[in-house]
Write a protein that holds these residues in place. Structure first.
Motif, PDB file in Angstrom:
ATOM      1  N   SER A 141      -1.748   1.066  -9.331  1.00  0.00           N
ATOM      2  CA  SER A 141      -2.670  -0.184  -9.524  1.00  0.00           C
ATOM      3  C   SER A 141      -2.627  -0.806 -10.124  1.00  0.00           C
ATOM      4  N   GLY A 188      -7.801   4.541  -3.583  1.00  0.00           N
ATOM      5  CA  GLY A 188      -8.698   4.386  -2.545  1.00  0.00           C
ATOM      6  C   GLY A 188      -9.329   5.719  -1.685  1.00  0.00           C
ATOM      7  N   THR A 189      -8.928   6.743  -1.390  1.00  0.00           N
ATOM      8  CA  THR A 189      -8.896   7.273  -0.547  1.00  0.00           C
ATOM      9  C   THR A 189      -8.560   9.188  -1.829  1.00  0.00           C
ATOM     10  N   ASP A 211      -3.530   5.903  -1.741  1.00  0.00           N
ATOM     11  CA  ASP A 211      -3.989   6.416  -1.320  1.00  0.00           C
ATOM     12  C   ASP A 211      -3.938   7.859  -2.022  1.00  0.00           C
ATOM     13  N   SER A 269      -2.538  -1.768  -4.337  1.00  0.00           N
ATOM     14  CA  SER A 269      -3.651  -0.183  -3.630  1.00  0.00           C
ATOM     15  C   SER A 269      -2.850   0.981  -2.895  1.00  0.00           C
ATOM     16  N   ARG A 320       1.423  -0.736   0.185  1.00  0.00           N
ATOM     17  CA  ARG A 320      -0.449  -0.266   0.077  1.00  0.00           C
ATOM     18  C   ARG A 320       0.457   1.522  -0.221  1.00  0.00           C
TER      19      ARG A 320
END
Length: 264
Positions: A134, A164-165, A141, A139, A113
């Protein structure tokens, strides 16, 4: 010593050149070989004809490259004579550039992440990275900052890339958090376990991101802006002071290990 520069001369033709935010343009050029060579975090040095007094090329990062169509999209801010002349380019205009320059992001092999932080026109390099993350199934943000909502770029693109965010901050409070994008880092770092942080934007912003990453013991890289006059390591105008000595941004960067940067 760094390896020889990967940069080569490329002719290009303008496909489109449109304003996408206050003072920010999206330039799409056709340059097939370049489009197949660029990697996230690298840059190009563009020749902008029209003023005999302007001898230097303009170093710019890119927002996307499409090998299938042979096109490269470059976002740039109009900040001086050279970029003002660029803003007047129309489809069919031709020039040349030197690229790809430098090296890009070094995502850890075990990264699960990531967090990318872009401020102002520093968004394109981390947007490219977000798309690559991606595609690799990692993942991520994103934090995006700008002076105001009408000068902000990249939010819908990050969303389409699968972030994600997407946390937003503006200096004047016209969108998202009223304050600096670095204000949002503490909350994201407290709520999520990141293996990697990448940032590009104003030096003062990146310095704060680097400090927050160090405090959280997360590996962080920063893409530094310098005047890369030649683009291939010959002129020493883009030096960055690091803990390992002076390094040229065009060859040893523009992406650096944030812990090693001494002067932002």
């Amino acid at each position: 010593m760094p390896t020889p520069s990967p940069a080569r001369m490329h002719d290009f033709t303008v496909v489109s050149n449109e304003q996408i935010a206050r003072g920010v343009y999206s330039l799409v050029i056709e340059a097939p070989k370049l489009a197949s060579m660029l990697k996230p975090g690298q840059f190009v040095n563009i020749r902008v004809p029209g003023n005999a007094m302007s001898l230097l090329r303009i170093p710019l990062s890119y927002a996307s490259a499409n090998p299938e169509t042979g096109t490269v999209e470059i976002w740039y801010a109009v900040v001086g004579d050279g970029t003002e002349r660029m803003a007047a380019w129309t489809p069919g205009f031709t020039s040349d550039l030197l690229g790809p320059g430098g090296h890009g992001w070094s995502v850890p092999k075990d990264c699960r992440r990531a967090l990318v932080v872009g401020g102002g026109i520093g968004v394109p390099p981390v947007l490219c990275l977000g798309r690559e993350l991606s595609a690799r199934g990692i993942s991520f943000d994103a934090v995006v900052g700008a002076a105001s909502s009408d000068s902000m770029v990249g939010v819908p693109e990050f969303e389409r890339a699968g972030a994600g965010t997407v946390a937003v901050a503006t200096d004047d409070g016209s969108a998202g958090h009223h304050g600096f994008c670095t204000d949002l880092l503490a909350d994201l770092l407290a709520r999520n376990d990141y293996d990697y942080i990448a940032t590009c934007g104003p030096g003062v912003m990146m310095k704060k991101v680097a400090a927050a990453a160090a405090a959280a013991d997360v590996f962080c890289e920063a893409s530094l802006e310098r005047m890369m006059s030649c683009g291939f390591g010959a002129c020493s105008t883009c030096n960055v002071e690091t803990t390992d000595g002076m390094k040229g941004a065009c060859m040893c960067g523009p992406v650096f290990d944030a812990k090693k940067v001494v002067v932002w």
